[in-house]
Design an enzyme around this catalytic site. Structure first.
Site, PDB file in Angstrom:
ATOM      1  N   GLU A   3       0.834  -1.204   0.000  1.00  0.00           N
ATOM      2  CA  GLU A   3       0.000   0.000   0.000  1.00  0.00           C
ATOM      3  C   GLU A   3       0.868   1.252   0.000  1.00  0.00           C
ATOM      4  O   GLU A   3       2.082   1.180  -0.113  1.00  0.00           O
ATOM      5  CB  GLU A   3      -0.952  -0.051   1.198  1.00  0.00           C
ATOM      6  CG  GLU A   3      -1.844  -1.296   1.148  1.00  0.00           C
ATOM      7  CD  GLU A   3      -2.901  -1.342   2.231  1.00  0.00           C
ATOM      8  OE1 GLU A   3      -3.319  -0.277   2.732  1.00  0.00           O
ATOM      9  OE2 GLU A   3      -3.336  -2.457   2.586  1.00  0.00           O
ATOM     10  N   LYS A  51       0.038   3.810  -5.278  1.00  0.00           N
ATOM     11  CA  LYS A  51       0.758   2.546  -5.358  1.00  0.00           C
ATOM     12  C   LYS A  51       1.703   2.488  -6.556  1.00  0.00           C
ATOM     13  O   LYS A  51       2.142   1.405  -6.956  1.00  0.00           O
ATOM     14  CB  LYS A  51      -0.241   1.389  -5.422  1.00  0.00           C
ATOM     15  CG  LYS A  51      -1.155   1.307  -4.201  1.00  0.00           C
ATOM     16  CD  LYS A  51      -2.137   0.152  -4.325  1.00  0.00           C
ATOM     17  CE  LYS A  51      -3.071   0.097  -3.128  1.00  0.00           C
ATOM     18  NZ  LYS A  51      -4.017  -1.042  -3.211  1.00  0.00           N
TER      19      LYS A  51
END
Length: 266
Positions: A3, A51
């Site tokens: 993440e 990301k």
């Protein structure tokens, strides 16, 4: 899937290893890029957005990579045996005289002009770790949130077009922190509640980055994610797991059935 916190730490470490130094070796083991020669180019910086990783070169090009589910970048001394990077799962190698950065099992790789980065990222919402998230970014995120109607909260938080950088971990932790039922409709929250939820997400992801800078890529203690059957830290109810999104994009949602009940406790 890594993440926003992991991507930010990865970008910082790549930047420290590569920025300002000419590449003595550069291999892109990806369809369509095999003939690209970046040797001799100097990295001007490496940054993350959500990301996504963007490694910029002094010739006006950017290497864009995405880790997907299993990818990672590793930094080793160029003199180390591991710098040979002969493994078939290595997708990229960028090396200076001192450090070698090895991209393992990368899920996406392409080379573009640096001034085309905005086009590449146009579909994404504001970066939860962006410098302007507390101002313009939050306003943009709120506007995009309003378009989601009655979609479940967990689905909306995972949608990178609303906010970039959140995944299953920080979606679950943010909802638990705010005592929100994961499958409550997005439009059941007023603007103040949405802002509070997004600010909480930013705080939790940012704290993970701070810990990572001090202690390496270790895990920050979590309240519910990965805690199936463990007693809730607030009420001792066993943590449960449900599902966000529809197949084949389903993701696990860890939550407390008491603290995050449909009718929320005060």
């Amino acid at each position: 899937m890594p993440e926003g916190d992991v991507l930010r730490l990865t970008a910082e470490r790549l930047d420290q290893a590569l920025r300002g130094r000419p590449l003595v070796r550069a291999e892109l083991r990806w369809p369509g890029t095999g003939g690209t020669d970046l040797t001799g180019r100097t990295v001007t910086g490496c940054v993350s957005y959500g990301k996504h990783l963007l490694t910029r070169f002094d010739d006006g090009r950017t290497l864009h990579t995405h880790l997907r589910m299993e990818g990672s970048w590793r930094v080793v001394a160029t003199s180390d045996r591991a710098a040979a990077a002969r493994h078939p799962e290595v997708r990229a190698v960028l090396a200076t005289a001192r450090w070698t950065c090895v991209g393992w099992r990368l899920g996406m790789l392409d080379l573009l002009r640096t001034h085309d980065e905005p086009r590449l990222l146009a579909h994404l919402g504001p970066d939860v770790l962006g410098a302007d998230f507390g101002t313009a970014g939050l306003t943009t995120a709120l506007d995009r949130w309003h378009r989601e109607g009655d979609r479940p909260l967990c689905d909306v938080l995972l949608d990178q077009s609303v906010v970039a950088g959140l995944g299953t971990i920080w979606m679950a932790e943010s909802l638990f922190d705010r005592r929100l039922h994961p499958w409550a409709p997005a439009d059941s929250l007023d603007d103040e509640e949405v802002r509070a939820l997004l600010v909480t997400a930013r705080r939790l992801v940012g704290r993970s980055v701070d810990v990572g800078r001090r202690e390496g890529l270790g895990e920050v203690p979590r309240a519910v994610h990965g805690k199936l059957g463990h007693p809730c830290r607030r009420c001792r109810t066993p943590v449960a797991v449900g599902q966000a999104n529809e197949p084949p994009y389903e993701r696990p949602v860890f939550w407390c059935p008491t603290c995050q009940a449909v009718s929320r406790p005060a």
